[in-house]
Structure formats: structure tokens, C-alpha cells
Design an enzyme around this catalytic site. Structure first.
Site, mmCIF file in Angstrom:
data_model
loop_
_atom_site.group_PDB
_atom_site.id
_atom_site.type_symbol
_atom_site.label_atom_id
_atom_site.label_comp_id
_atom_site.label_asym_id
_atom_site.label_seq_id
_atom_site.Cartn_x
_atom_site.Cartn_y
_atom_site.Cartn_z
ATOM 1 N N SER A 241 -0.235 -25.789 -45.293
ATOM 2 C CA SER A 241 0.238 -24.612 -44.572
ATOM 3 C C SER A 241 1.295 -25.034 -43.556
ATOM 4 C CB SER A 241 -0.921 -23.932 -43.854
ATOM 5 O OG SER A 241 -1.266 -24.690 -42.708
ATOM 6 N N LYS A 242 1.864 -24.042 -42.914
ATOM 7 C CA LYS A 242 2.937 -24.279 -41.935
ATOM 8 C C LYS A 242 2.550 -25.318 -40.885
ATOM 9 C CE LYS A 242 6.566 -21.067 -41.400
ATOM 10 N NZ LYS A 242 6.435 -19.900 -42.263
ATOM 11 N N ARG A 243 1.275 -25.342 -40.541
ATOM 12 C CA ARG A 243 0.802 -26.305 -39.542
ATOM 13 C C ARG A 243 1.162 -27.733 -39.942
ATOM 14 N NH1 ARG A 243 -4.239 -27.475 -39.671
ATOM 15 N NH2 ARG A 243 -4.650 -26.254 -41.540
ATOM 16 N N HIS A 244 1.192 -27.960 -41.261
ATOM 17 C CA HIS A 244 1.426 -29.322 -41.743
ATOM 18 C C HIS A 244 2.894 -29.721 -41.753
ATOM 19 C CE1 HIS A 244 -2.532 -28.413 -43.798
ATOM 20 N NE2 HIS A 244 -2.797 -29.496 -43.112
ATOM 21 N N GLY A 245 3.756 -28.743 -41.585
ATOM 22 C CA GLY A 245 5.191 -29.071 -41.619
ATOM 23 C C GLY A 245 5.930 -28.138 -42.554
#
Ligand code: GLU
Length: 466
Positions: A241-245
Site C-alpha cells: 500500500s501507499k505506506r510502503h512507498g
């Protein structure tokens, strides 16, 4: 003779090409290209809000960056709605589907009652076996007559046999009351009409496969080979997800990863060929198969991506890199290199491409070529320059003026010079890097001298010694 392989990538437009979608596209592309087959592209654009030409263009752009060329025209699912409806009507005519006149309220009431009685809330339409004479003149949907007992077995090349009890499948709607086809019908009809032999896609579609299978069976169509691949996870093991980059393929282009490295990395995300980590496109095409796809989700690992990208940059043709760098700069919204700068970089590419993992790193190494006199010193370079006496550099100038400008001669000259000064060349290297590049980390001093040429080298030396 077996049927020629036809694969497809069937993205729904979301505004960008998701990295997971890019991997799905790559797997389908490799599978087809390695077998002389066809790789088709279908845009699942039935959600009219999201399906803008811009959203489709973003997918095409991402695929084009990754070099995933597709065969034939781009197929629009939305434009095929009439054909999907035709299949629903054919099933109706053959008694394999039926008109259901139940209203939303009736369906809700059915569910309430079933729930209260502790029974399955799967809707069972009373219209399934109703006689035509009893049909009211009212809006209806077309539902498929799903098998009610026994099991459906999805033979999946990755997941193995997946068995679903038929009493868990309802009589899925094929055509809504406004005459529009449902997604599940559209996928099956499109895949069939496109002659798709292998469906490789995310395992979030595995449940759909059971429902899609009903349609294939009702139509008497051959079921394609299915391979549902585990989704990509982040380094923490959670769904990417976006959290990961970055999630968009184009973001990776804008960060300066080369397409070949990205392809290699994405191929390894969930697929393996022995212990091979680094491979060329030709090897990937030759080796890629469904057996090598793993059952557990792969984790995204930026270090590995960078490592592979570095190896691909190192083996790329200089002229190709030159073009890719310009494309990277455009994607990153940075100014293009001038022809002179581009030519210089291509000339120096043999040393610049060594140990650069991304294009920004390569351009950082090329700083000595891109900067102009007087060379501005960064902090570390200024320090290195301050550590050497002007006198030494001034003494070097006449020797370089008389030098023959080859690597061997320059190496011999600088080593002898260092020795005469009672030091080692290593000690001179840092100030010379500062003189030539204004940086502490650069290609070798000899490479820089050779690439800059004698006049420019001497000019930079004179700038620095005042
Ligand atoms: N449109 C679907 C998606 O983007 C893929 C459908 C399929 O591959 O069957 O997830």
C-alpha cells in the site's frame, strides 16, 4: 498441435499503472512472448466515472516504459456491452438462464427471513423455474441457473485445485434490468472472444473464477488455463500500500530506475528460476513458466530492485542509456540534457554506468561533465582542496601540459609525480577530484581527465590554483 498461446492484461483504469498490475502484465507478456503467442490488452472501462482517456493513457504509458508491447488494438470492454448482452440472451433462450422479476424489497425480505430462520442468506429466486406464462410485464434481470449441488473445481496452475461447494453460489445476475451486463459476464465473453488461452492475474480474482466458470460451462466454452498469482506485499508482510512507498510504475521511472532492471525485478517478484536473480529479457522470455510462480506473496524489496537495476545499467548499450536518461528526466519533470551534454555523457558512459543503480546516481557521477568552469566545490571537495598546497598543484601543471593524453601515460606521470612529492597518488586523488568535479565522489581521476581532455583539465587546474 496445441493451440497458440494468447494471454491478456485486463486493467481497470485507476489513473496509473499499479506496480502489481505491471507485474501481472509482465507475467502475461513473458508467457506469450516466450511461446510465440499473442499478448492482448483489454481496458475494463465499464466504470464510466473512472474510465477517462487520461486514465487509459496512464496505463499505456506505464506499459510502454516497461516495453510491454501488446498485439492488436486496445480492446474496450465497455464498447462490447451489446455482445455481452447477446450472450446473456442466448443463455436465456437455451433455458440456462432465466428472467427474475424479484424487486429489491423482495430480495431483502428473503434475506431477513433466511437469517431469522438460521438458513443461508444466498438468494434463491422463485422465478428460476417459473413458467413463461406467469411472467409479469415488469422489469427483470437475467440470472444464470447455477448448479445447486455438487462442487465446482477450479484447476489453478498456481493454487492447485480449488474446490467450491455449489450450494454457496447463487444464481448470479448476468444482465441488469437496464440491460447492462455485469462485470463477470463481460470478462468471460471478452476472454472467450479474444481467444484467451491463459489467464494470469491476481489471486484477488480467484473467487470470481468459480462464478466465471459457470458461464463458460453454460456456454459450452473451453475454460482457459488459470493462474492466480499471490498479490505483492510490503517488506512488513502486509498487502502493498501507499505506506510502503511508490505504487505507480511511472513513479519508478521518475525515480530513475531503468526499465530493464524493473522488468527483471518484477519478474522475480513471485516467480523464480532456480537461484537466478539477475537475468536478461531474453532469458526471462525463455525461462518464464507457470510452475515457477510461488504460492506465497512476494515482498517488495527496494534494495534488491536497486541492486538489479545497477547490474542492468552496467550491461546496457551506451546509446540506449543516453535515450533512457532523457526519458527519465522528462518523466521526473527535469530539464532535458543538451545535445552537447548528452554526447559528453555517452562518451563517458563506459565509466559512468559502472556502479550506478539509478539514473540520478549516474548523473551525479556525470557531474564533472555537466558542470562548467569555474567548477563549484561542494563542502567535502573544498576540504580536500584545502588539504593540499597550491604549490603542489601548480607544479603539476607544466607536467600535464607536456603529457601525452593516454591512460597509461597519465597513470605513470601522476604516480611518479606523487612519489617525487614524497607521497602516494591516493593522497593526490581527493584534491584532483575536487579540481575536476568539485565533488569528493567521482569516477576515477584518469577517466575524468581522459573524458574532459587536456585543455579542459588544465583550465580547471588553473582555476583552482588561481
Ligand atoms: N480488471 C481487473 C483488475 O484490474 C482484472 C480482471 C481480470 O484479469 O480478469 O483487477
Amino acid at each position: 498441435m496445441s493451440k497458440p498461446v494468447v494471454t491478456r492484461f485486463a486493467p481497470s483504469p485507476t489513473g496509473y499503472l499499479h506496480i502489481g498490475g505491471a507485474r501481472t502484465a509482465l507475467f502475461n507478456w513473458l508467457y506469450a512472448r516466450g511461446r510465440g503467442g499473442k499478448f492482448l490488452l483489454r481496458i475494463e472501462d465499464t466504470d464510466r466515472e473512472r474510465s477517462t482517456p487520461k486514465a487509459t493513457a496512464a496505463i499505456l504509458q506505464g506499459m510502454s516504459w516497461l516495453g510491454l508491447d501488446h498485439d492488436g488494438e486496445v480492446i474496450s470492454q465497455f464498447e462490447r456491452a451489446d455482445r455481452h448482452a447477446e450472450v446473456a440472451k442466448q443463455l436465456l433462450a437455451e433455458g440456462k438462464a432465466y428472467k427474475c422479476f424479484a424487486t429489491q424489497d423482495e430480495i431483502a425480505a428473503f434475506r431477513e427471513e433466511a437469517k431469522a430462520a438460521g438458513k443461508s442468506t444466498l438468494y434463491r429466486s422463485p422465478w428460476r423455474d417459473a413458467a413463461e406464462a406467469d411472467h409479469p410485464d415488469a422489469p427483470y434481470v437475467i440470472r444464470i441457473k447455477a448448479p445447486q449441488d455438487g462442487v465446482t473445481v477450479i484447476k489453478d496452475e498456481v493454487q492447485g485445485d480449488v474446490t467450491i461447494r455449489n450450494d454457496q453460489l447463487d444464481d448470479m445476475i448476468l444482465l441488469r434490468s437496464d440491460g447492462t451486463p455485469v462485470y463477470m459476464l463481460a470478462v468471460v465473453v471478452d476472454d472467450y472472444d479474444m481467444g484467451v488461452t491463459h489467464v494470469i492475474r491476481g489471486d484477488d480474482h480467484l473467487n470470481n473464477a468459480a462464478r466465471q466458470m459457470m458461464i463458460y460451462q453454460a456456454m459450452g466454452w473451453d475454460i482457459p488455463v488459470w493462474a492466480h498469482i499471490p498479490l505483492i506485499h510490503g517488506p512488513d508482510g502486509k498487502k502493498l500500500s501507499k505506506r510502503h512507498g511508490a505504487l505507480g510504475a511511472q513513479e519508478y521511472q521518475a525515480m530513475g530506475y531503468p526499465a530493464a532492471g524493473m522488468r527483471n525485478y518484477l519478474a522475480r517478484l513471485g516467480w523464480s528460476h532456480g537461484d537466478d536473480e539477475f537475468f536478461t529479457d531474453a532469458q526471462a522470455r525463455e525461462w518464464f513458466d507457470l510452475d515457477g510462480i510461488g504460492k506465497s506473496p512476494a515482498r517488495f524489496d527496494t534494495k534488491k530492485l536497486e541492486n538489479l537495476c545497477g547490474q542492468h545499467i552496467a550491461i546496457s548499450e551506451d546509446a540506449a542509456l543516453r535515450n533512457e536518461i532523457q526519458a527519465y528526466l522528462a518523466a521526473a519533470g527535469k530539464p532535458q540534457l543538451s545535445d552537447v551534454q548528452s554526447n559528453d555523457i555517452e562518451r563517458g558512459m563506459y565509466c559512468l554506468k559502472d556502479r550506478a543503480k539509478t539514473f540520478p546516481e549516474l548523473l551525479e557521477k556525470a557531474h564533472f561533465l555537466l558542470t562548467s568552469r569555474p567548477v563549484e566545490q561542494d563542502e567535502k571537495a573544498a576540504k580536500a582542496l584545502a588539504n593540499v598546497s597550491d604549490g603542489i598543484l601548480k607544479e603539476l601543471t607544466p607536467q600535464l601540459q607536456n603529457a601525452s593524453w593516454t591512460r597509461d601515460d597519465l597513470e605513470a606521470l601522476l604516480n611518479a609525480f606523487a612519489e617525487a612529492q614524497g607521497t602516494k597518488f591516493g593522497k593526490l586523488a581527493a584534491p584532483l577530484r575536487a579540481v575536476l568535479a568539485g565533488r569528493a565522489v567521482t569516477p576515477s581521476v584518469f577517466d575524468m581527465m581522459l573524458i574532459l581532455g587536456q585543455d579542459e583539465t588544465l583550465a580547471r587546474l588553473s582555476d583552482a590554483t588561481g
